[in-house]
Scaffold this motif. Sequence first.
Motif, short mmCIF file in Angstrom:
data_model
loop_
_atom_site.label_atom_id
_atom_site.label_comp_id
_atom_site.label_asym_id
_atom_site.label_seq_id
_atom_site.Cartn_x
_atom_site.Cartn_y
_atom_site.Cartn_z
N TRP A 1 2.90 2.76 -3.19
CA TRP A 1 2.19 3.52 -4.24
C TRP A 1 1.81 4.93 -3.78
O TRP A 1 1.15 5.65 -4.50
CB TRP A 1 0.94 2.76 -4.69
CG TRP A 1 1.32 1.50 -5.41
CD1 TRP A 1 1.29 0.23 -4.91
CD2 TRP A 1 1.83 1.38 -6.73
NE1 TRP A 1 1.75 -0.67 -5.83
CE2 TRP A 1 2.08 0.01 -6.97
CE3 TRP A 1 2.11 2.30 -7.75
CZ2 TRP A 1 2.60 -0.47 -8.18
CZ3 TRP A 1 2.62 1.83 -8.95
CH2 TRP A 1 2.85 0.47 -9.16
N CYS B 1 -0.29 1.12 -15.30
CA CYS B 1 -1.57 0.73 -14.69
C CYS B 1 -2.67 0.42 -15.68
O CYS B 1 -2.68 0.90 -16.81
CB CYS B 1 -2.04 1.85 -13.76
SG CYS B 1 -0.93 2.12 -12.37
N GLU B 2 -3.60 -0.40 -15.20
CA GLU B 2 -4.86 -0.63 -15.90
C GLU B 2 -5.87 0.39 -15.38
O GLU B 2 -6.00 0.57 -14.16
CB GLU B 2 -5.35 -2.05 -15.65
CG GLU B 2 -6.63 -2.40 -16.39
CD GLU B 2 -7.03 -3.86 -16.22
OE1 GLU B 2 -8.15 -4.20 -16.66
OE2 GLU B 2 -6.23 -4.64 -15.65
N TRP C 1 -4.82 0.02 -20.51
CA TRP C 1 -3.85 -0.61 -19.63
C TRP C 1 -2.44 -0.33 -20.11
O TRP C 1 -2.23 0.22 -21.18
CB TRP C 1 -4.13 -2.09 -19.42
CG TRP C 1 -3.87 -3.03 -20.56
CD1 TRP C 1 -3.68 -2.73 -21.88
CD2 TRP C 1 -3.77 -4.45 -20.45
NE1 TRP C 1 -3.48 -3.87 -22.60
CE2 TRP C 1 -3.53 -4.94 -21.75
CE3 TRP C 1 -3.85 -5.35 -19.39
CZ2 TRP C 1 -3.37 -6.31 -22.00
CZ3 TRP C 1 -3.69 -6.69 -19.66
CH2 TRP C 1 -3.46 -7.16 -20.95
N ILE D 1 -7.34 0.54 -11.77
CA ILE D 1 -7.72 -0.81 -11.35
C ILE D 1 -6.58 -1.53 -10.65
O ILE D 1 -6.75 -2.09 -9.56
CB ILE D 1 -8.20 -1.64 -12.55
CG1 ILE D 1 -9.33 -0.92 -13.28
CG2 ILE D 1 -8.63 -3.04 -12.11
CD1 ILE D 1 -10.53 -0.63 -12.44
N ARG D 2 -5.39 -1.50 -11.26
CA ARG D 2 -4.26 -2.24 -10.70
C ARG D 2 -2.98 -1.84 -11.43
O ARG D 2 -3.03 -1.40 -12.58
CB ARG D 2 -4.45 -3.75 -10.85
CG ARG D 2 -4.62 -4.17 -12.31
CD ARG D 2 -4.61 -5.67 -12.52
NE ARG D 2 -4.85 -5.98 -13.94
CZ ARG D 2 -4.58 -7.16 -14.50
NH1 ARG D 2 -4.08 -8.14 -13.77
NH2 ARG D 2 -4.82 -7.34 -15.79
N PRO D 3 -1.83 -2.02 -10.78
CA PRO D 3 -0.56 -1.87 -11.50
C PRO D 3 -0.25 -3.16 -12.25
O PRO D 3 -0.48 -4.26 -11.74
CB PRO D 3 0.46 -1.63 -10.38
CG PRO D 3 -0.13 -2.31 -9.19
CD PRO D 3 -1.63 -2.23 -9.34
N LYS E 1 -10.78 5.44 -12.80
CA LYS E 1 -10.57 4.34 -11.86
C LYS E 1 -9.30 3.58 -12.20
O LYS E 1 -9.24 2.89 -13.23
CB LYS E 1 -11.77 3.39 -11.89
CG LYS E 1 -13.10 4.06 -11.56
CD LYS E 1 -14.27 3.11 -11.71
CE LYS E 1 -15.59 3.80 -11.42
NZ LYS E 1 -16.75 2.89 -11.62
N GLN F 1 2.48 -5.80 -13.87
CA GLN F 1 3.84 -6.20 -13.53
C GLN F 1 4.61 -6.61 -14.78
O GLN F 1 4.04 -7.20 -15.71
CB GLN F 1 3.83 -7.35 -12.54
CG GLN F 1 3.25 -6.98 -11.18
CD GLN F 1 3.32 -8.12 -10.18
OE1 GLN F 1 3.67 -9.23 -10.52
NE2 GLN F 1 3.00 -7.83 -8.93
N GLU G 1 0.82 -1.20 0.00
CA GLU G 1 0.00 0.00 0.00
C GLU G 1 0.86 1.26 0.00
O GLU G 1 0.67 2.18 -0.79
CB GLU G 1 -0.92 0.00 1.23
CG GLU G 1 -1.99 -1.07 1.20
CD GLU G 1 -2.99 -0.87 0.06
OE1 GLU G 1 -3.29 0.30 -0.26
OE2 GLU G 1 -3.44 -1.87 -0.51
N GLY H 1 0.25 5.35 -11.63
CA GLY H 1 0.20 5.00 -10.22
C GLY H 1 0.87 6.01 -9.30
O GLY H 1 0.71 5.93 -8.08
N ASP I 1 6.84 -4.18 -10.42
CA ASP I 1 5.68 -3.30 -10.57
C ASP I 1 6.06 -1.85 -10.83
O ASP I 1 5.22 -1.00 -11.11
CB ASP I 1 4.76 -3.38 -9.34
CG ASP I 1 5.44 -2.96 -8.04
OD1 ASP I 1 6.54 -2.37 -8.10
OD2 ASP I 1 4.87 -3.23 -6.97
#
Length: 453
Positions: A60, A251-252, A190, A235-237, A233, A239, A57, A196, A244
């Motif tokens: 980022w 990121c997505e 993505w 969604i996620r990083p 939004k 890899q 956490e 991020g 990462d």
Amino acid sequence: MAPHPVVEYTSEASWAMVEDKFSPYAKETLAKLITFMEEEVFPATKLAHAQLPADPEKRWKTVIPIIAELKEKAKKLGLWNLFLSKAHYPEHGVPLTNLEYAVMAEILGRGGHMAPEVVNCSAPDTGNMEVLARYGSPEQQKKWLLPLLNGEIRSAFAMTEKNVASSDATNIRTSIRREGDEIVINGHKWWISGAGDPRTKVHLVMGKSDPNNKNNYNQQSVVIVPADAPGVKVIRPMQVFGYDDAPEGHCEIIYENVRVPLGNLVLGWGRGFEIIQGRLGPGRIHHCMRSIGAAQAALDLMLQRVTDPGRKTFGKYLYEHGSVVADIAKSRAEIEAARLLVLSAALQIDRYKAKGALKEIGIAKFVVPSMALQVIDRAIQSFGAEGVSQDTELAARWAGLRTLRIADGPDAVHIQQVGQRELKRMPRLVQKNAECKRREKALFEKAGIKAHL
């Protein structure tokens, strides 16, 4: 007389070729940059890694302290925005040519991700600054370009899409439509670099604004989207081989009914392709410049490893085994050849802008990353298991460079484009060959010899 310090990072031959093309300002800046890198940046690389929290956490949300500190020092030294040539961006640029910056970027490439960021020359901010400097309105430049130029914020460029063959940008599906005085964006992106980062305040989003336009290259537009706009939004990083790249990341992102003012449209409706061509050309060559530096750094590590007395095996230095010396020689030759490609492309950009240097940029783009990967792979082999671990920079460098054979257009696209450009020379070659044949025939007839042409 001692050679210029840049020779330690390039070569005597390379510096001799470009030295007379360097202005006094460029030479002074180059010397200052080398000193700053050697005394401040390179020694701080491991500290920067140590200051990035392991906590998923926190990593980022962290601005790495040593990087922020070095940025302030770089700014005071005038080592800032070196990529932005005044010749192409008179209002915002610095008095450096692309050729001059190419040599500096190679040195920056030795410092991994950190060195370019420290002098505000890292992607995707460089490309976004070029877009806003070239195509942005005065209002857009004031609100977004100036903070980017000052290093107060960072940015993302949202082009690549999930479930879409994005190497053909006409396939982009993200919807950009006008609704009254607003623009509404809906799409799924993505591999969006920089998204991020807690300092990222703006995204430049490319999408389809006129899907029914008969010209496929006039269907797209680019819009400025604040990173905190409702509907954005992350969604996620993503890899890369397990890395990462926090805190910047790739990121997505989903853009769900994101609304921005009409004034956030860049350049005009349907001008998206024009914008990305102006953006990607210089960006591709910047990546190649830094890749040369990464390869050179790997070769230097390899040389130290194979001559280390503590690493002898069976009573011999590592370089006394097998093909190690041949690997060193091949690496040196490949780096020298690739550097010439990059310098040539940079010179062409200076003369004819990016659009007039597409062939040179394309060749460098598919040759240089593969070369650098090969050199780094040889260095990894000399380190054995340590080479693929986190205890050297080699594994992370290899992973990052492997993406360059895909990013900004995969190798296959650049190879195809260069090949097609070569084929366009055929009519002229056929004509010249026919003219030569006629002259040959005339010479044989004049000499009284029967020709079998």
